[in-house]
Design an enzyme around this catalytic site. Structure first.
Site, PDB file in Angstrom:
ATOM      1  CE  LYS A  36      -3.071   0.559   3.592  1.00 33.89           C
ATOM      2  NZ  LYS A  36      -3.264   1.910   4.131  1.00 33.89           N
ATOM      3  NE  ARG A  41       6.033   6.687   1.062  1.00 36.55           N
ATOM      4  CZ  ARG A  41       4.886   6.361   1.928  1.00 36.55           C
ATOM      5  NH1 ARG A  41       3.938   5.881   1.618  1.00 36.55           N
ATOM      6  NH2 ARG A  41       5.179   6.975   3.137  1.00 36.55           N
ATOM      7  NE  ARG A 138      -6.124   8.200  10.794  1.00 42.29           N
ATOM      8  CZ  ARG A 138      -5.794   7.216   9.618  1.00 42.29           C
ATOM      9  NH1 ARG A 138      -6.668   6.793   8.937  1.00 42.29           N
ATOM     10  NH2 ARG A 138      -4.711   6.828   9.458  1.00 42.29           N
ATOM     11  CD  GLN A 185       0.664   8.246   7.305  1.00 42.89           C
ATOM     12  OE1 GLN A 185       0.009   9.310   8.208  1.00 42.89           O
ATOM     13  NE2 GLN A 185       0.103   7.472   7.080  1.00 42.89           N
ATOM     14  CG  ASP A 333       0.673   0.192   9.506  1.00 47.02           C
ATOM     15  OD1 ASP A 333      -0.138   0.924  10.310  1.00 47.02           O
ATOM     16  OD2 ASP A 333       1.023   0.512   8.344  1.00 47.02           O
ATOM     17  NE  ARG A 364      -5.323  -0.002  13.091  1.00 46.17           N
ATOM     18  CZ  ARG A 364      -4.781   0.183  11.823  1.00 46.17           C
ATOM     19  NH1 ARG A 364      -3.546   0.380  12.119  1.00 46.17           N
ATOM     20  NH2 ARG A 364      -5.399   0.379  10.652  1.00 46.17           N
ATOM     21  NE  ARG A 406      -2.546  -1.836   8.728  1.00 44.67           N
ATOM     22  CZ  ARG A 406      -2.412  -2.294   7.229  1.00 44.67           C
ATOM     23  NH1 ARG A 406      -2.289  -3.544   7.036  1.00 44.67           N
ATOM     24  NH2 ARG A 406      -1.742  -1.469   6.447  1.00 44.67           N
TER      25      ARG A 406
END
Length: 449
Positions: A36, A41, A138, A185, A333, A364, A406
């Protein structure tokens, strides 16, 4: 085969029902979707480079589709997305058009955060960006603040920290940014902004984060210098980017679900082909190695500058470990599925320094603790992680993904080693990064005679 069915429910939601049977094992050779991070990118750099970029193996999840639609709205020509070949006719660095509508990043934090660096450095143009309900909650201040230090004009909710955001492009100034967190990021956003700036723009991190942006920027012709000892990266602008051929390897974050599944389900053996094993992403392999997982890398090779291998995993008796410190940015992740592995490991596994998980697609930490507890696991929520006492058998029950891809897939893997029937509500979230997750699950599940 284990009984795996999907059931349509109201409001376009989907339940995944997993009923396990005695003698279940996982067998076969599979491929996982394209990485991903690399897919995002490739689309972005292809859009702002000169000439044509050809992308093979692109992830067809919803997040890269959001990136493609945003850059199409900014003037790039992107062919229909598929896994075989996607062509991007770049518009050239600094040439993005002012869109007639608000740019929608969907559920993709990568799209929004990286795109901000590109948009902020386009003088004289105005942009507005938003996302879905989750993305609008977020935090964006981690990229907005360094961009403002460079001279960017960005406005948004809660002191410019939440989308929707408005950007008035400016001629930015180079900075040396000491990031308080190790975040690919944040690093990527600043480097992308630095592409159009005269001079050197540097990002220093407290620990190593994934380096896909550095690898791809260099492949497209940007001048970068990297100091691995200080975790610093410098881009010298203005850059000249030229379209390239990008071959996207399989996503190790998607492979992680099968690594854990084969490790915990007795008498299992899977080969996961063509997986990217970039050293900044292999924290999951190190953590599973500490847990005594039986994983071997085969057919190791370089593909378009990225290390790739086939991963062979066999079931084993897992043991507990501590996952913390500099390892966390390289497996952030994968922590939800590592929590599942810990449930089936002997001893107490502790995950720390992962407070970042609280501001992902869901909290999470809280969600995994709560949902695994519902299945009977001994899990304690920590401020920055989890404490998991392994060895308690799980029982199927109703659980919920909280619309987090996830979480949905991690609970499905936990269900494979649980007694009875597990229903995962809002399981359609898996399509964000792995549209074929359920068919692959059905493919690898077998009953031993």
């Amino acid at each position: 085969m284990s009984v795996v069915t999907t059931q349509e429910t109201t409001n376009r939601q989907q339940n995944l029902i997993i009923k396990t049977a005695a003698g279940l094992s996982l067998q076969g050779r599979i491929r996982v979707p394209g990485d991903k991070s690399i897919s995002h990118r490739a689309l972005m750099l292809g859009a702002i480079a000169s000439g044509e970029t050809r992308i093979q193996g692109l992830l067809l999840g919803e997040d890269p589709r959001s990136t493609a639609s945003c850059f199409q709205a900014l003037g790039a020509e992107i062919s229909e997305l598929n896994t075989e070949l996607v062509t991007v006719k770049g518009i050239g660095l600094g040439q993005l058009q002012e869109p007639v509508d608000v740019l929608d990043a969907g559920n993709s934090g990568t799209t929004l955060r990286l795109m901000l660096g590109i948009l902020a450095s386009h003088p004289g143009r105005f942009f507005a960006v938003t996302g879905d309900h989750s993305l609008r909650s977020r935090p964006m201040s981690r990229v907005v603040k360094p961009l403002q230090q460079m001279g960017a004009q960005i406005w948004g909710r809660k002191e410019n920290s939440l989308a929707p955001l408005a950007i008035q492009g400016q001629t930015l100034q180079p900075i040396h940014y000491n990031s308080p967190i190790a975040s690919a990021q944040v690093k990527s956003c600043i480097l992308l902004a630095g592409l159009m700036i005269e001079g050197e723009t540097t990002v220093t991190e407290p620990a190593l984060s994934r380096d896909h942006s550095e690898r791809m920027l260099q492949a497209f012709g940007a001048q970068l210098s990297i100091d691995s000892e200080t975790h610093s990266v410098t881009v010298t602008g203005p850059a000249q980017l030229q379209g390239q051929t990008v071959i996207v390897p399989g996503d190790i974050s998607s492979a992680a679900f099968w690594l854990v599944a084969a490790a915990i389900v007795p008498d299992s053996e899977l080969i996961i082909e063509n997986v990217g094993v970039n050293p900044t992403r292999t924290g999951i392999l190190e953590a599973l190695s500490m847990m005594n997982a039986d994983i071997h890398l085969e057919n190791q090779r370089l593909v378009a500058g990225e290390p790739v291998a086939d991963l062979r995993v066999r079931s084993s008796k897992l043991k507990s470990c501590t996952i913390a410190g500099d390892l966390i940015p390289r497996l952030i992740d994968e922590i939800p599925i590592l929590a599942v592995a810990a449930v089936f490991a002997q001893g107490t596994t502790v995950i720390r320094d992962a407070a970042e998980l609280r501001v992902k697609e869901s909290d999470r930490i809280a969600v995994m603790a709560n949902q695994l507890q519902r299945m009977g696991a001994n899990v304690t929520e920590l401020p920055d992680g989890l404490e998991i006492v392994g060895g308690t058998p799980l029982t199927g029950t109703d659980v919920d993904s909280h619309t987090d891809h996830r979480i949905a897939m991690s609970l499905a893997i936990a269900a494979l080693n649980s007694a009875g029937t597990t229903t995962i509500n809002r399981a359609e979230a898996a399509a964000i990064s792995y549209p074929d997750f359920v068919p692959t699950l059905e493919q690898v599940c077998h009953l031993l005679n």
